[in-house]
Motif scaffolding. Structure first.
Motif, short mmCIF file in Angstrom:
data_model
loop_
_atom_site.label_atom_id
_atom_site.label_comp_id
_atom_site.label_asym_id
_atom_site.label_seq_id
_atom_site.Cartn_x
_atom_site.Cartn_y
_atom_site.Cartn_z
N LEU A 142 63.73 66.35 50.04
CA LEU A 142 63.98 67.53 49.22
C LEU A 142 63.00 68.64 49.56
O LEU A 142 61.86 68.37 49.94
CB LEU A 142 63.82 67.17 47.73
CG LEU A 142 64.78 66.15 47.14
CD1 LEU A 142 64.32 65.76 45.73
CD2 LEU A 142 66.20 66.71 47.10
N PRO A 143 63.43 69.89 49.42
CA PRO A 143 62.46 71.00 49.57
C PRO A 143 61.48 70.99 48.40
O PRO A 143 61.82 70.58 47.28
CB PRO A 143 63.34 72.25 49.55
CG PRO A 143 64.59 71.83 48.84
CD PRO A 143 64.80 70.37 49.17
N TYR A 144 60.27 71.47 48.66
CA TYR A 144 59.22 71.40 47.65
C TYR A 144 59.61 72.15 46.38
O TYR A 144 59.25 71.73 45.27
CB TYR A 144 57.92 71.98 48.21
CG TYR A 144 56.81 72.04 47.19
CD1 TYR A 144 56.29 70.88 46.62
CD2 TYR A 144 56.28 73.26 46.77
CE1 TYR A 144 55.27 70.92 45.68
CE2 TYR A 144 55.26 73.31 45.83
CZ TYR A 144 54.77 72.13 45.29
OH TYR A 144 53.78 72.19 44.34
N THR A 145 60.36 73.25 46.51
CA THR A 145 60.72 74.02 45.32
C THR A 145 61.50 73.19 44.31
O THR A 145 61.45 73.49 43.11
CB THR A 145 61.56 75.25 45.71
OG1 THR A 145 62.67 74.82 46.52
CG2 THR A 145 60.71 76.26 46.48
N VAL A 146 62.19 72.18 44.77
CA VAL A 146 63.00 71.34 43.86
C VAL A 146 62.11 70.46 42.99
O VAL A 146 62.32 70.33 41.78
CB VAL A 146 64.00 70.48 44.65
CG1 VAL A 146 64.70 69.49 43.73
CG2 VAL A 146 65.02 71.36 45.37
N TYR A 147 61.09 69.85 43.61
CA TYR A 147 60.26 68.93 42.83
C TYR A 147 58.91 69.51 42.41
O TYR A 147 58.09 68.82 41.82
CB TYR A 147 60.05 67.61 43.57
CG TYR A 147 59.39 67.68 44.93
CD1 TYR A 147 58.01 67.57 45.08
CD2 TYR A 147 60.16 67.81 46.09
CE1 TYR A 147 57.41 67.61 46.31
CE2 TYR A 147 59.56 67.85 47.34
CZ TYR A 147 58.19 67.75 47.44
OH TYR A 147 57.59 67.78 48.68
N ARG A 148 58.71 70.81 42.67
CA ARG A 148 57.46 71.46 42.25
C ARG A 148 57.20 71.33 40.76
O ARG A 148 56.05 71.05 40.36
CB ARG A 148 57.47 72.94 42.65
CG ARG A 148 56.21 73.69 42.23
CD ARG A 148 56.18 75.07 42.85
NE ARG A 148 57.39 75.82 42.54
CZ ARG A 148 57.73 76.96 43.14
NH1 ARG A 148 56.96 77.46 44.09
NH2 ARG A 148 58.84 77.58 42.79
#
Length: 224
Positions: A99-105
């Protein structure tokens, strides 16, 4: 009111702010008798190698993304450190390839603050990484420091934007231009305020570090 950069020493270095009898910051040279602003910038070859704080104190390390906060903490902190970068690294190990970091930030932030809450509830002295834009975190820490009879201290890394951006490139990870500019504005405001002797609400002292002073530090610890 300004900070004296050239004649600062343990008992005369900086701007007296207000008394904090429960928690006095120490340098290797001896105790500081009052809460002060310590300016360790432009002291090439004369910076302390260690800073020691009271056993009930809390310390916040703040500065631009890429300024070297995590590097300093990993090298120098003796005791409990809570670094949002460590939390992100743990989550990246599991999710970065998926996943891109923005999703799990948001989950990373939640995990970071949950870890900070656990450390504070344990009653131990803590050094905390702070990006400088979350004033409510400093308010939380100031209340906790007062509750335990200690003081909240700031370590402010005064590193230029070019150096901070180079630091981001060297670690292969950066923030967006918008986020960086937001951090830069917040850091500038904090530096200007501290240089005038005006600390954020609830803070008992501040130490200003440039890159040389940060590199010279080998120990950030607590008495007792």
């Amino acid at each position: 009111m300004t900070v004296n950069r050239t004649t600062a020493y343990a008992t005369t270095s900086g701007v007296a702010v207000h008394k904090q009898p429960g928690a006095t910051a120490l340098e290797n040279r001896g105790p500081l008798p009052t809460a002060v602003v310590r300016d360790l910038r432009d002291r090439t070859g004369r910076s302390p190698r260690g800073l020691t704080f009271g056993a009930a104190d809390l310390v916040v390390v703040t500065g631009l993304p890429g300024s070297g906060k995590s590097t300093l903490m990993r090298r120098a902190v003796r005791g409990t450190r809570i670094d949002s970068q460590d939390t992100r690294d743990r989550w990246d190990t599991r999710l970065a390839g998926v996943l891109p970091y923005t999703v799990y930030r948001p989950l990373v932030r939640l995990a970071h603050y949950a870890g900070l809450r656990r450390a504070l509830r344990a009653g131990t002295a803590v050094v905390v990484h702070d990006c400088g834009t979350q004033a409510w975190v400093r308010g939380w820490l100031a209340r906790e420091a007062r509750r335990r009879g200690g003081t909240l201290h700031l370590l402010v890394l005064d590193v230029g934007a070019d150096t901070a951006l180079a630091g981001q490139r060297s670690r292969g990870r950066g923030v967006s231009r918008y986020a960086f500019l937001r951090h830069r504005r917040a850091t500038r405001r904090l530096l200007r305020s501290v240089e005038r002797g005006h600390l954020p609400r609830g803070c008992g002292s501040a130490v200003l570090l440039d890159r040389d002073a940060a590199d010279a530090l080998r120990r950030i610890g607590f008495a007792g």
